[in-house]
Design a protein around this motif. Sequence first.
Motif, PDB file in Angstrom:
ATOM      1  N   PHE A  24      -9.400  -5.845   1.063  1.00  3.57           N
ATOM      2  CA  PHE A  24      -9.433  -7.228   1.549  1.00  3.57           C
ATOM      3  C   PHE A  24     -10.417  -8.073   0.739  1.00  3.57           C
ATOM      4  N   ALA A  25     -11.619  -7.559   0.517  1.00  2.00           N
ATOM      5  CA  ALA A  25     -12.625  -8.302  -0.249  1.00  2.00           C
ATOM      6  C   ALA A  25     -12.140  -8.562  -1.678  1.00  2.00           C
ATOM      7  N   SER A  26     -11.484  -7.576  -2.261  1.00  3.76           N
ATOM      8  CA  SER A  26     -10.950  -7.730  -3.615  1.00  3.76           C
ATOM      9  C   SER A  26      -9.884  -8.813  -3.677  1.00  3.76           C
ATOM     10  N   LEU A  27      -8.995  -8.822  -2.691  1.00  4.99           N
ATOM     11  CA  LEU A  27      -7.934  -9.834  -2.678  1.00  4.99           C
ATOM     12  C   LEU A  27      -8.505 -11.234  -2.442  1.00  4.99           C
ATOM     13  N   ARG A  70      -1.207 -18.874   2.871  1.00  2.00           N
ATOM     14  CA  ARG A  70      -0.200 -17.836   2.593  1.00  2.00           C
ATOM     15  C   ARG A  70      -0.849 -16.619   1.927  1.00  2.00           C
ATOM     16  N   LYS A  71      -1.754 -16.866   0.984  1.00  2.04           N
ATOM     17  CA  LYS A  71      -2.433 -15.778   0.285  1.00  2.04           C
ATOM     18  C   LYS A  71      -3.331 -14.988   1.245  1.00  2.04           C
ATOM     19  N   LEU A  72      -3.956 -15.667   2.186  1.00  2.00           N
ATOM     20  CA  LEU A  72      -4.780 -14.984   3.182  1.00  2.00           C
ATOM     21  C   LEU A  72      -3.915 -14.072   4.049  1.00  2.00           C
ATOM     22  N   LEU A  73      -2.776 -14.562   4.505  1.00  2.96           N
ATOM     23  CA  LEU A  73      -1.881 -13.738   5.329  1.00  2.96           C
ATOM     24  C   LEU A  73      -1.403 -12.510   4.558  1.00  2.96           C
ATOM     25  N   PHE A  74      -1.086 -12.688   3.283  1.00  3.63           N
ATOM     26  CA  PHE A  74      -0.677 -11.559   2.451  1.00  3.63           C
ATOM     27  C   PHE A  74      -1.829 -10.573   2.285  1.00  3.63           C
ATOM     28  N   SER A  75      -3.029 -11.080   2.040  1.00  2.46           N
ATOM     29  CA  SER A  75      -4.208 -10.226   1.869  1.00  2.46           C
ATOM     30  C   SER A  75      -4.463  -9.385   3.113  1.00  2.46           C
ATOM     31  N   GLU A 120       9.312 -15.073   3.027  1.00  5.34           N
ATOM     32  CA  GLU A 120       9.006 -16.113   2.038  1.00  5.34           C
ATOM     33  C   GLU A 120       7.524 -16.057   1.654  1.00  5.34           C
ATOM     34  N   PRO A 121       7.068 -14.913   1.141  1.00  2.30           N
ATOM     35  CA  PRO A 121       5.634 -14.680   0.975  1.00  2.30           C
ATOM     36  C   PRO A 121       4.917 -15.566  -0.038  1.00  2.30           C
ATOM     37  N   THR A 122       5.586 -16.027  -1.085  1.00  2.00           N
ATOM     38  CA  THR A 122       4.862 -16.747  -2.133  1.00  2.00           C
ATOM     39  C   THR A 122       5.017 -18.266  -2.064  1.00  2.00           C
ATOM     40  N   ASN A 123       5.507 -18.783  -0.953  1.00  4.06           N
ATOM     41  CA  ASN A 123       5.571 -20.242  -0.813  1.00  4.06           C
ATOM     42  C   ASN A 123       4.169 -20.818  -0.967  1.00  4.06           C
ATOM     43  N   GLY A 124       4.008 -21.789  -1.839  1.00  4.88           N
ATOM     44  CA  GLY A 124       2.713 -22.425  -2.043  1.00  4.88           C
ATOM     45  C   GLY A 124       1.832 -21.741  -3.068  1.00  4.88           C
ATOM     46  N   TYR A 125       2.315 -20.659  -3.686  1.00  2.00           N
ATOM     47  CA  TYR A 125       1.526 -19.958  -4.704  1.00  2.00           C
ATOM     48  C   TYR A 125       1.635 -20.667  -6.053  1.00  2.00           C
ATOM     49  N   ASP A 126       0.528 -20.678  -6.802  1.00  2.00           N
ATOM     50  CA  ASP A 126       0.573 -21.135  -8.187  1.00  2.00           C
ATOM     51  C   ASP A 126       0.965 -19.948  -9.067  1.00  2.00           C
ATOM     52  N   PHE A 127       1.132 -20.194 -10.367  1.00  2.00           N
ATOM     53  CA  PHE A 127       1.590 -19.163 -11.292  1.00  2.00           C
ATOM     54  C   PHE A 127       0.681 -17.937 -11.289  1.00  2.00           C
ATOM     55  N   MET A 128      -0.638 -18.137 -11.401  1.00  2.00           N
ATOM     56  CA  MET A 128      -1.568 -17.009 -11.454  1.00  2.00           C
ATOM     57  C   MET A 128      -1.564 -16.212 -10.151  1.00  2.00           C
ATOM     58  N   SER A 129      -1.465 -16.909  -9.035  1.00  2.00           N
ATOM     59  CA  SER A 129      -1.431 -16.225  -7.735  1.00  2.00           C
ATOM     60  C   SER A 129      -0.178 -15.374  -7.604  1.00  2.00           C
ATOM     61  N   ILE A 132      -0.835 -12.134  -9.372  1.00  2.00           N
ATOM     62  CA  ILE A 132      -1.671 -11.261  -8.535  1.00  2.00           C
ATOM     63  C   ILE A 132      -0.806 -10.633  -7.435  1.00  2.00           C
ATOM     64  N   PHE A 133       0.044 -11.441  -6.813  1.00  2.00           N
ATOM     65  CA  PHE A 133       0.953 -10.965  -5.766  1.00  2.00           C
ATOM     66  C   PHE A 133       1.818  -9.810  -6.286  1.00  2.00           C
ATOM     67  N   TYR A 134       2.473 -10.009  -7.444  1.00  2.00           N
ATOM     68  CA  TYR A 134       3.353  -8.970  -7.985  1.00  2.00           C
ATOM     69  C   TYR A 134       2.566  -7.711  -8.347  1.00  2.00           C
ATOM     70  N   ASP A 135       1.373  -7.884  -8.905  1.00  2.00           N
ATOM     71  CA  ASP A 135       0.542  -6.722  -9.225  1.00  2.00           C
ATOM     72  C   ASP A 135       0.165  -5.959  -7.951  1.00  2.00           C
ATOM     73  N   GLN A 136      -0.176  -6.680  -6.903  1.00  2.00           N
ATOM     74  CA  GLN A 136      -0.554  -6.037  -5.634  1.00  2.00           C
ATOM     75  C   GLN A 136       0.624  -5.312  -5.006  1.00  2.00           C
ATOM     76  N   ILE A 137       1.798  -5.923  -5.055  1.00  2.00           N
ATOM     77  CA  ILE A 137       3.003  -5.275  -4.517  1.00  2.00           C
ATOM     78  C   ILE A 137       3.266  -3.979  -5.270  1.00  2.00           C
ATOM     79  N   ASP A 138       3.174  -4.033  -6.594  1.00  2.00           N
ATOM     80  CA  ASP A 138       3.394  -2.836  -7.412  1.00  2.00           C
ATOM     81  C   ASP A 138       2.387  -1.745  -7.055  1.00  2.00           C
ATOM     82  N   GLU A 139       1.114  -2.112  -6.960  1.00  2.00           N
ATOM     83  CA  GLU A 139       0.073  -1.142  -6.615  1.00  2.00           C
ATOM     84  C   GLU A 139       0.284  -0.586  -5.210  1.00  2.00           C
ATOM     85  N   TRP A 140       0.640  -1.458  -4.264  1.00  2.00           N
ATOM     86  CA  TRP A 140       0.858  -1.038  -2.876  1.00  2.00           C
ATOM     87  C   TRP A 140       1.991  -0.012  -2.801  1.00  2.00           C
TER      88      TRP A 140
END
Length: 170
Positions: A63-66, A87-92, A106-115, A118-126
Amino acid sequence: MGLVLPDQGHISVFDMAYPKQEKEIKQQISYVPPNYLGPERWTAKKLALFYKQWYPNWNDRTFASLLHQFAIPERTAYKDLSTGNQRKLLFSLAVSCHTRLMLLDEPTNGYDFMSKQIFYDQIDEWMQNGDRTILIATHSAEEIHKIADHITLMDGGIMIGTFEKDTLID
């Protein structure tokens, strides 16, 4: 989730009987809803303390990392965050529960490109960390292409079919 109760038959989730083991089943499911329904004055820190009580596999470091990666302030009320940060907090929160099933609406609504990266990297790691499943409801072709292995198409609430992503794209 207990909204509709069975009137006959048996339900088993993760080899656990519902409703007898309802609590244990729900502890293995995390969810990113389309709209937040909790106390809007709660901060990320307060939400983490709440989630920690319900999810035995909760991980403070994740959580702290995200929060750091997404640049989400820990002590700002949910209602005062931008839509993207909400949205990023709820995902975290969902990822930090370390569940076996994650439901994303609809998890990435409101995300910018960099976010989104991070989302895709976290999904892959998860997904790499065990026997886990993600069920995602989305209209985003990008999310489908980057995340999905199987796709179930629906039209007007009626299931058309389930397909392997690569076969469907071909």
